[in-house]
Design an enzyme around this catalytic site. Structure first.
Site, short mmCIF file in Angstrom:
data_model
loop_
_atom_site.label_atom_id
_atom_site.label_comp_id
_atom_site.label_asym_id
_atom_site.label_seq_id
_atom_site.Cartn_x
_atom_site.Cartn_y
_atom_site.Cartn_z
N SER A 42 0.83 -1.21 0.00
CA SER A 42 0.00 0.00 0.00
C SER A 42 0.86 1.26 0.00
CB SER A 42 -0.92 0.00 1.23
OG SER A 42 -1.68 -1.18 1.26
N1 SAM Z 1 -0.81 -4.16 3.97
C1 SAM Z 1 -0.11 -4.79 2.88
C2 SAM Z 1 1.26 -4.24 2.69
O1 SAM Z 1 1.59 -3.25 3.34
O2 SAM Z 1 1.99 -4.83 1.90
C3 SAM Z 1 -0.87 -4.61 1.61
C4 SAM Z 1 -1.84 -5.64 1.41
S1 SAM Z 1 -2.51 -5.76 -0.21
C5 SAM Z 1 -3.17 -4.18 -0.54
C6 SAM Z 1 -3.94 -6.75 0.24
C7 SAM Z 1 -3.61 -8.17 0.59
O3 SAM Z 1 -4.81 -8.81 1.02
C8 SAM Z 1 -3.05 -8.99 -0.56
O4 SAM Z 1 -1.83 -9.54 -0.21
C9 SAM Z 1 -4.13 -10.06 -0.77
O5 SAM Z 1 -3.63 -11.30 -1.20
C10 SAM Z 1 -4.75 -10.14 0.62
N2 SAM Z 1 -6.08 -10.72 0.67
C11 SAM Z 1 -7.15 -10.56 -0.16
N3 SAM Z 1 -8.21 -11.26 0.27
C12 SAM Z 1 -7.82 -11.88 1.41
C13 SAM Z 1 -8.47 -12.76 2.33
N4 SAM Z 1 -9.74 -13.14 2.20
N5 SAM Z 1 -7.76 -13.20 3.38
C14 SAM Z 1 -6.46 -12.84 3.57
N6 SAM Z 1 -5.79 -12.01 2.72
C15 SAM Z 1 -6.47 -11.55 1.67
#
Ligand code: SAM
Length: 195
Positions: A42
């Site tokens: 992000s």
């Molecule tokens: N906070 C993270 C960082 O600083 O790198 C960014 C995260 S990214 C925007 C969103 C993440 O949520 C992705 O890695 C994605 O695979 C994960 N994600 C999506 N749906 C999910 C779920 N149901 N359970 C767990 N993770 C999930």
């Protein structure tokens, strides 16, 4: 919350450590960057703002949904007692774990799976941070939020979402406030978008 500690730690974190070699030259840009598997690390200013909104305390038990690169996880772990983090993509979860162990965090617990259903085993949580966007607020996450707790979660359609601050009063009443417009990748799973 210790605002100074958060600010100081945020400034000390090297974002290039959390991304692949091809993206390192862009690490200092205040924008999301690809981390593989169609996912992103992000925007740093938003990570900081969402952490401020969450207000973790040094005795907080935090649930994070969407470990991704582990950048947000590091901030949460620095500011709270324990962080339970869930990521659905195994490769991302493993890379993030390696990084966070290199940074010597021993208060982070990792799970690979569907975080839209939370992590019931360790509930309730004082704080819940969701870093992917669902169309509707996942009921299970609300259930797993402790009374007096706070949750930050993007909710809305795939192209743009409202960043919500959810609070649960001591009597169990849920209050919802919209604090910003954001754009996050999809939260997939039972209470999110179809896999
Ligand atoms: N906070 C993270 C960082 O600083 O790198 C960014 C995260 S990214 C925007 C969103 C993440 O949520 C992705 O890695 C994605 O695979 C994960 N994600 C999506 N749906 C999910 C779920 N149901 N359970 C767990 N993770 C999930």
């Amino acid at each position: 919350m210790d605002w100074q500690k958060l600010e100081t730690y945020f400034r000390s974190l090297d974002r290039s450590f959390f991304i692949g070699n091809d993206m390192k030259k862009h690490a200092n840009i205040d924008a999301p960057l690809p981390i593989g598997f169609g996912q992103t690390i992000s925007q740093p200013s938003l990570v900081l703002e969402m952490t401020r909104l969450l207000e973790p305390k040094n005795n907080s038990k935090v649930l994070e949904i969407g470990t991704g690169s582990g950048f947000q996880t590091a901030l949460l772990a620095k500011m709270s007692e324990k962080v339970y983090t869930v990521e659905r993509i195994n490769e991302l979860a493993e890379e993030a774990k390696k990084r966070l162990e290199t940074l010597n965090f021993s208060n982070i617990y990792y799970k690979v799976g569907d975080g839209s259903i939370g992590w019931q085993e360790h509930a309730p949580y004082d704080r819940i941070m969701v870093t992917a966007a669902a169309g509707l607020l996942p009921d299970e996450l609300v259930n797993q939020l402790a009374t007096g707790g706070r949750m930050v979660v993007p909710i809305g359609p795939q192209d743009f979402q409202e960043l919500k601050l959810i609070t649960k009063t001591d009597s169990g009443k849920i209050n919802t406030e919209t604090v910003a417009m954001v754009r996050f990748v999809e939260l997939k799973g039972r209470y999110g978008w179809t896999e």
